[in-house]
Design a protein around this motif. Sequence first.
Motif, PDB file in Angstrom:
ATOM      1  N   ARG A  50      29.969  15.634  58.738  1.00 10.04           N
ATOM      2  CA  ARG A  50      31.102  14.719  58.844  1.00 10.04           C
ATOM      3  C   ARG A  50      32.394  15.491  59.018  1.00 10.04           C
ATOM      4  O   ARG A  50      32.519  16.585  58.506  1.00 10.04           O
ATOM      5  N   ARG A 108      34.441   9.122  64.479  1.00  6.49           N
ATOM      6  CA  ARG A 108      33.628  10.110  65.206  1.00  6.49           C
ATOM      7  C   ARG A 108      33.691   9.788  66.692  1.00  6.49           C
ATOM      8  O   ARG A 108      33.074   8.824  67.166  1.00  6.49           O
ATOM      9  N   GLU A 109      34.451  10.596  67.390  1.00  5.55           N
ATOM     10  CA  GLU A 109      34.757  10.310  68.786  1.00  5.55           C
ATOM     11  C   GLU A 109      33.499  10.174  69.651  1.00  5.55           C
ATOM     12  O   GLU A 109      33.378   9.228  70.436  1.00  5.55           O
ATOM     13  N   GLU A 110      32.576  11.108  69.506  1.00  2.00           N
ATOM     14  CA  GLU A 110      31.395  11.091  70.375  1.00  2.00           C
ATOM     15  C   GLU A 110      30.565   9.835  70.185  1.00  2.00           C
ATOM     16  O   GLU A 110      30.052   9.245  71.135  1.00  2.00           O
ATOM     17  N   LYS A 111      30.425   9.419  68.919  1.00  3.96           N
ATOM     18  CA  LYS A 111      29.648   8.209  68.616  1.00  3.96           C
ATOM     19  C   LYS A 111      30.321   6.974  69.228  1.00  3.96           C
ATOM     20  O   LYS A 111      29.654   6.112  69.785  1.00  3.96           O
ATOM     21  N   LEU A 112      31.634   6.917  69.108  1.00  3.17           N
ATOM     22  CA  LEU A 112      32.374   5.777  69.675  1.00  3.17           C
ATOM     23  C   LEU A 112      32.240   5.753  71.195  1.00  3.17           C
ATOM     24  O   LEU A 112      32.041   4.703  71.794  1.00  3.17           O
ATOM     25  N   LYS A 113      32.341   6.918  71.792  1.00  2.00           N
ATOM     26  CA  LYS A 113      32.233   7.001  73.255  1.00  2.00           C
ATOM     27  C   LYS A 113      30.880   6.495  73.728  1.00  2.00           C
ATOM     28  O   LYS A 113      30.770   5.756  74.701  1.00  2.00           O
ATOM     29  N   GLU A 114      29.859   6.908  72.978  1.00  2.00           N
ATOM     30  CA  GLU A 114      28.492   6.517  73.339  1.00  2.00           C
ATOM     31  C   GLU A 114      28.328   4.997  73.216  1.00  2.00           C
ATOM     32  O   GLU A 114      27.860   4.347  74.142  1.00  2.00           O
ATOM     33  N   LEU A 115      28.769   4.465  72.097  1.00  2.00           N
ATOM     34  CA  LEU A 115      28.607   3.025  71.842  1.00  2.00           C
ATOM     35  C   LEU A 115      29.342   2.178  72.877  1.00  2.00           C
ATOM     36  O   LEU A 115      28.846   1.151  73.329  1.00  2.00           O
ATOM     37  N   ASP A 146      30.694   2.085  60.904  1.00  2.00           N
ATOM     38  CA  ASP A 146      29.794   3.161  60.456  1.00  2.00           C
ATOM     39  C   ASP A 146      30.252   4.534  60.953  1.00  2.00           C
ATOM     40  O   ASP A 146      29.866   5.561  60.398  1.00  2.00           O
ATOM     41  N   PHE A 147      31.050   4.543  62.017  1.00  2.00           N
ATOM     42  CA  PHE A 147      31.529   5.820  62.571  1.00  2.00           C
ATOM     43  C   PHE A 147      32.928   6.164  62.073  1.00  2.00           C
ATOM     44  O   PHE A 147      33.557   7.096  62.572  1.00  2.00           O
TER      45      PHE A 147
END
Length: 204
Positions: free
Chosen positions: A203, A126-133, A65-66
């Motif tokens: 995006r 999306r780097e930030e989303k991946l980092k969070e997950l 999704d990211f």
Amino acid sequence: MKESEIVLDIIKRRRSVRRFDGATIPKEAMEQILEAGRWAPSGANAQPWRFVVVTQKEKLSAISDFCYYKLFKSRHVGEAGAAVVICADPEAGSKTYTIDAAIAGTNMTLMATSLGIGSCWIGAFREEKLKELLHIPAELKIIALIAFGYEVGKASVPPRLPLSSIAHYETYDAENEPGIITKKKSSGPFSVFGKLLRVLFNRR
Ligand SMILES: Cc1cc2nc3c(=O)[nH]c(=O)nc-3n(C[C@H](O)[C@H](O)[C@H](O)COP(=O)(O)O)c2cc1C
């Protein structure tokens, strides 16, 4: 086959695979893939890379999704057997940390090919989303995401420029330019529409 032929054969057989059967990759194979990454060269041997291996289906689906470029979502990430997120520490002592991490990724995809495992390098994430997950520390930079899995069907072979038009001996021969180095920026109504969509959906 001679050793040099085996190496070139693996390099040429590696494809960006975009259809996976969802099967799990055996732990030993995954470890061989990571080991190939670990032995990559790096500036000042700083080894700035850190690898996050994701195998859980729900997480792979969340990651997909990211991963999208414009309106094109990388669904194949959700169908992969595993994804490896390659991070790098900019403070690890090598200014070339992005290059180092990319070489590690390349080693991994080649090892995967030799094991009969397909891979696809994903640059649109999306780097930030991946980092969070994945709870990746803020100070690390995500350089790449690579999906691994068993291929369904057979990916076509995108052509390569002929060696004669990209390799120069002794001096650069500008006469022999293939003419694709400076790609023209797209213009016109579609690019405006694309920009608008990106703004609306935040995006990259
Ligand atoms: C840095 C990088 C980013 C890429 N990003 C994506 C991506 O986001 N999604 C995707 O499906 N393929 C991606 N690719 C795969 C390329 O499209 C592919 O390598 C190219 O078309 C050549 O095909 P081949 O890998 O089968 O030889 C990426 C490749 C690289 C090296």
